[in-house]
Design a protein around this motif. Structure first.
Motif, PDB file in Angstrom:
ATOM      1  N   ASP A 193     -34.969  52.561 -21.010  1.00 48.73           N
ATOM      2  CA  ASP A 193     -35.471  51.926 -19.803  1.00 48.73           C
ATOM      3  C   ASP A 193     -36.763  52.621 -19.334  1.00 48.73           C
ATOM      4  O   ASP A 193     -37.759  51.960 -19.007  1.00 48.73           O
ATOM      5  CB  ASP A 193     -34.389  52.000 -18.709  1.00 48.73           C
ATOM      6  N   ARG A 194     -36.768  53.954 -19.329  1.00 46.29           N
ATOM      7  CA  ARG A 194     -37.959  54.689 -18.892  1.00 46.29           C
ATOM      8  C   ARG A 194     -39.113  54.509 -19.873  1.00 46.29           C
ATOM      9  O   ARG A 194     -40.271  54.397 -19.468  1.00 46.29           O
ATOM     10  CB  ARG A 194     -37.658  56.186 -18.751  1.00 46.29           C
ATOM     11  N   LEU A 195     -38.814  54.496 -21.165  1.00 44.69           N
ATOM     12  CA  LEU A 195     -39.887  54.384 -22.158  1.00 44.69           C
ATOM     13  C   LEU A 195     -40.548  53.011 -22.154  1.00 44.69           C
ATOM     14  O   LEU A 195     -41.636  52.842 -22.694  1.00 44.69           O
ATOM     15  CB  LEU A 195     -39.350  54.705 -23.565  1.00 44.69           C
ATOM     16  N   ARG A 196     -39.886  52.028 -21.555  1.00 43.03           N
ATOM     17  CA  ARG A 196     -40.507  50.701 -21.445  1.00 43.03           C
ATOM     18  C   ARG A 196     -41.572  50.649 -20.342  1.00 43.03           C
ATOM     19  O   ARG A 196     -42.358  49.718 -20.289  1.00 43.03           O
ATOM     20  CB  ARG A 196     -39.437  49.630 -21.177  1.00 43.03           C
ATOM     21  N   ASN A 197     -41.582  51.656 -19.485  1.00 43.69           N
ATOM     22  CA  ASN A 197     -42.560  51.720 -18.400  1.00 43.69           C
ATOM     23  C   ASN A 197     -43.845  52.376 -18.918  1.00 43.69           C
ATOM     24  O   ASN A 197     -43.854  53.545 -19.293  1.00 43.69           O
ATOM     25  CB  ASN A 197     -41.967  52.549 -17.244  1.00 43.69           C
ATOM     26  N   ASP A 198     -44.938  51.592 -18.953  1.00 45.04           N
ATOM     27  CA  ASP A 198     -46.186  52.091 -19.549  1.00 45.04           C
ATOM     28  C   ASP A 198     -46.717  53.331 -18.848  1.00 45.04           C
ATOM     29  O   ASP A 198     -47.234  54.242 -19.493  1.00 45.04           O
ATOM     30  CB  ASP A 198     -47.261  50.997 -19.535  1.00 45.04           C
ATOM     31  N   THR A 258     -46.174  61.069 -23.810  1.00 42.82           N
ATOM     32  CA  THR A 258     -44.717  61.189 -23.886  1.00 42.82           C
ATOM     33  C   THR A 258     -44.128  60.353 -25.025  1.00 42.82           C
ATOM     34  O   THR A 258     -43.247  60.809 -25.755  1.00 42.82           O
ATOM     35  CB  THR A 258     -44.096  60.750 -22.547  1.00 42.82           C
ATOM     36  N   ALA A 259     -44.643  59.130 -25.180  1.00 44.64           N
ATOM     37  CA  ALA A 259     -44.083  58.241 -26.195  1.00 44.64           C
ATOM     38  C   ALA A 259     -44.232  58.830 -27.592  1.00 44.64           C
ATOM     39  O   ALA A 259     -43.384  58.613 -28.460  1.00 44.64           O
ATOM     40  CB  ALA A 259     -44.755  56.873 -26.128  1.00 44.64           C
ATOM     41  N   THR A 260     -45.291  59.600 -27.809  1.00 41.00           N
ATOM     42  CA  THR A 260     -45.487  60.254 -29.113  1.00 41.00           C
ATOM     43  C   THR A 260     -44.644  61.521 -29.195  1.00 41.00           C
ATOM     44  O   THR A 260     -43.968  61.758 -30.201  1.00 41.00           O
ATOM     45  CB  THR A 260     -46.979  60.606 -29.309  1.00 41.00           C
ATOM     46  N   ALA A 261     -44.701  62.325 -28.158  1.00 35.55           N
ATOM     47  CA  ALA A 261     -43.963  63.595 -28.169  1.00 35.55           C
ATOM     48  C   ALA A 261     -42.472  63.363 -28.394  1.00 35.55           C
ATOM     49  O   ALA A 261     -41.781  64.197 -28.985  1.00 35.55           O
ATOM     50  CB  ALA A 261     -44.189  64.335 -26.854  1.00 35.55           C
ATOM     51  N   VAL A 296     -39.845  71.677 -24.692  1.00 37.74           N
ATOM     52  CA  VAL A 296     -40.544  70.393 -24.872  1.00 37.74           C
ATOM     53  C   VAL A 296     -39.589  69.232 -24.575  1.00 37.74           C
ATOM     54  O   VAL A 296     -39.963  68.266 -23.886  1.00 37.74           O
ATOM     55  CB  VAL A 296     -41.123  70.280 -26.305  1.00 37.74           C
ATOM     56  N   VAL A 297     -38.372  69.312 -25.065  1.00 34.23           N
ATOM     57  CA  VAL A 297     -37.401  68.238 -24.794  1.00 34.23           C
ATOM     58  C   VAL A 297     -37.147  68.132 -23.287  1.00 34.23           C
ATOM     59  O   VAL A 297     -37.079  67.029 -22.732  1.00 34.23           O
ATOM     60  CB  VAL A 297     -36.081  68.477 -25.569  1.00 34.23           C
ATOM     61  N   ASN A 298     -37.043  69.268 -22.615  1.00 34.22           N
ATOM     62  CA  ASN A 298     -36.871  69.244 -21.155  1.00 34.22           C
ATOM     63  C   ASN A 298     -38.066  68.594 -20.464  1.00 34.22           C
ATOM     64  O   ASN A 298     -37.910  67.822 -19.508  1.00 34.22           O
ATOM     65  CB  ASN A 298     -36.682  70.662 -20.608  1.00 34.22           C
ATOM     66  N   ALA A 299     -39.282  68.931 -20.942  1.00 31.50           N
ATOM     67  CA  ALA A 299     -40.497  68.362 -20.335  1.00 31.50           C
ATOM     68  C   ALA A 299     -40.521  66.843 -20.505  1.00 31.50           C
ATOM     69  O   ALA A 299     -40.946  66.110 -19.614  1.00 31.50           O
ATOM     70  CB  ALA A 299     -41.739  68.991 -20.964  1.00 31.50           C
ATOM     71  N   ILE A 300     -40.069  66.377 -21.650  1.00 39.04           N
ATOM     72  CA  ILE A 300     -40.052  64.930 -21.909  1.00 39.04           C
ATOM     73  C   ILE A 300     -38.960  64.255 -21.069  1.00 39.04           C
ATOM     74  O   ILE A 300     -39.223  63.325 -20.303  1.00 39.04           O
ATOM     75  CB  ILE A 300     -39.809  64.647 -23.408  1.00 39.04           C
ATOM     76  N   LEU A 301     -37.737  64.741 -21.231  1.00 33.38           N
ATOM     77  CA  LEU A 301     -36.588  64.046 -20.620  1.00 33.38           C
ATOM     78  C   LEU A 301     -36.535  64.215 -19.105  1.00 33.38           C
ATOM     79  O   LEU A 301     -36.468  63.239 -18.359  1.00 33.38           O
ATOM     80  CB  LEU A 301     -35.277  64.562 -21.213  1.00 33.38           C
TER      81      LEU A 301
END
Lengths: 99, 209
Positions: free
Chosen positions: B129-134, B60-63, B98-103
Motif C-alpha cells: 500500500d505504501r509503495l503504491r504512493n509515488d 526507497t523503491a530501489t533500496a 537500512v531496512v529500518n530506514a526503509i520500513l
C-alpha cells in the motif's frame, strides 16, 4: 534466497535469507507444512551465507506454524554469520540445533 | 555517463542493469541514484575532496529491492580491506539500519503485529500500500561512511517522520515471534557505538577496528 528440497520435510538454503525473501519463504513453508507427515521439519542452513532479523523472524514463523501441527523444527548450522546471529538470539533454546 | 559530473560523483540508474557494487567501486566518492530521464545529480556540499568518505543515495523503491548493505560494504572492503569478523559485523548492522530506514522511516510502517503467517501477510499488505504512493516511494535513503585506521563510522538516513529514539524500546534479541524490533537490538549488539540524530532520521554506527 535459493533452496532445494529433499523429501517433503527437508529444505537446504543457500545465499541470503533476508526481509525481501519473506513472500517466497512463506510459500515454501506453506508447502512444507502441507506434507502429510509428522516428521520433524529439517532446515539446513549450512550453506546460507547471510541472515537478517527478518530471516530470524521467519524461522520463528516456521516454528509457530509447525507447533500448530504438532511438528518439531530442526536447524542445521555451520560456523559463520548465520550461526552467530542464531546464537545471539538464543535460538538454541527454541529449536533443536545440529552442526 | 559520468564525464559531465564532478570528480567522484557517480550517477547510477537502477534500470541500467549495472550492479550497484560496480557504481560504488573506486574512484566513486558519492553515488546518487539518477532516475531515468532525470537530470544528472549535483555534488553534495560539505564533503572535502579526497577525504576517506563514501556515500550513497537511493530512492526507497530501489533500496527496497537492492542488497544495499552488501553492495556498500563490498565497496568499503575494496577500500579498507576489512578483516573477516569485521565485514559480516558491519554488513549485518548496516543492513538492519537500512531496512529500518526503509520500513519505519520512509514507508512509516510500524512493527508488524500478529503471529505466524498472519504477521507476514499483514506486513505485506501495508508495505505494498505504501509503495503504491509515488511521493513515498521516491523518498531517499542515504548511506555514508568515513574511516580511519582505528574506526569505521557508517550513517544511514531517511526522509521519514523520524522518531524519539529514547522513547522506543527495541525488542530483545530473544523475542520469540516474527514481529520484531529485533533489528535495533542486533545493531546495538554488533556495533561499538550507536547514535541516533536528526530527530530519528539518521543513525550513526561506529565500528572499532
Amino acid at each position: 534466497m535459493d533452496y532445494s528440497m529433499a523429501g517433503g520435510s527437508s529444505v537446504s538454503f543457500r545465499g541470503r535469507l533476508v526481509f525481501s525473501d519473506r513472500l517466497e519463504f512463506r510459500k515454501l513453508v506453506d508447502r512444507v507444512l502441507r506434507t502429510d507427515t509428522s516428521e520433524p521439519i529439517r532446515l539446513d542452513l549450512r550453506t546460507l551465507d547471510f541472515i537478517d532479523s527478518a530471516g530470524l523472524g521467519m524461522l520463528l514463523v516456521v516454528r509457530e506454524e509447525a507447533e500448530k501441527r504438532h511438528r518439531k523444527v530442526t536447524l542445521t548450522v555451520a560456523p559463520g554469520q548465520v550461526k552467530q546471529l542464531l546464537e545471539l538470539s538464543r535460538f538454541q533454546t527454541m529449536f533443536t540445533m545440529e552442526s | 555517463m559520468t564525464s559531465h559530473c564532478p570528480a567522484g560523483l557517480r550517477p547510477w540508474i537502477a534500470s541500467s542493469g549495472e550492479p550497484l557494487e560496480a557504481a560504488l567501486a573506486p574512484p566513486t566518492v558519492i553515488c546518487v541514484e539518477q532516475e531515468a530521464g532525470a537530470p544528472a545529480p549535483e555534488a553534495a556540499a560539505g564533503i572535502a575532496p579526497g577525504a576517506p568518505w563514501l556515500s550513497l543515495s537511493l530512492i526507497t523503491a530501489t533500496a527496497y529491492h537492492v542488497p544495499v548493505a552488501h553492495a556498500f560494504v563490498t565497496a568499503l572492503d575494496t577500500r579498507l580491506h576489512l578483516h573477516l569478523p569485521e565485514r559480516p559485523r558491519i554488513e549485518t548492522a548496516l543492513h538492519e539500519a537500512v531496512v529500518n530506514a526503509i520500513l519505519h522511516g520512509n514507508l512509516g510502517l510500524p512493527s508488524p503485529t500478529g503471529n505466524g503467517f498472519a504477521a507476514i501477510d499483514g506486513l505485506e499488505r501495508q508495505l505494498q500500500d505504501r509503495l503504491r504512493n509515488d511521493d513515498i516511494r521516491q523518498r531517499r535513503v542515504f548511506v555514508g561512511a568515513h574511516w580511519s585506521a582505528v574506526c569505521v563510522s557508517v550513517c544511514v538516513g531517511d526522509e521519514g517522520m523520524g522518531y524519539d529514539a529514547g522513547a522506543v524500546a527495541a525488542d530483545p534479541l530473544t523475542a520469540t515471534s516474527f514481529p520484531n524490533g529485533r533489528g535495533r537490538s542486533l545493531i546495538g549488539c554488533l556495533s561499538d557505538g550507536v547514535e541516533v540524530v536528526e530527530d530519528g532520521r539518521c543513525t550513526w554506527l561506529e565500528f572499532r577496528r
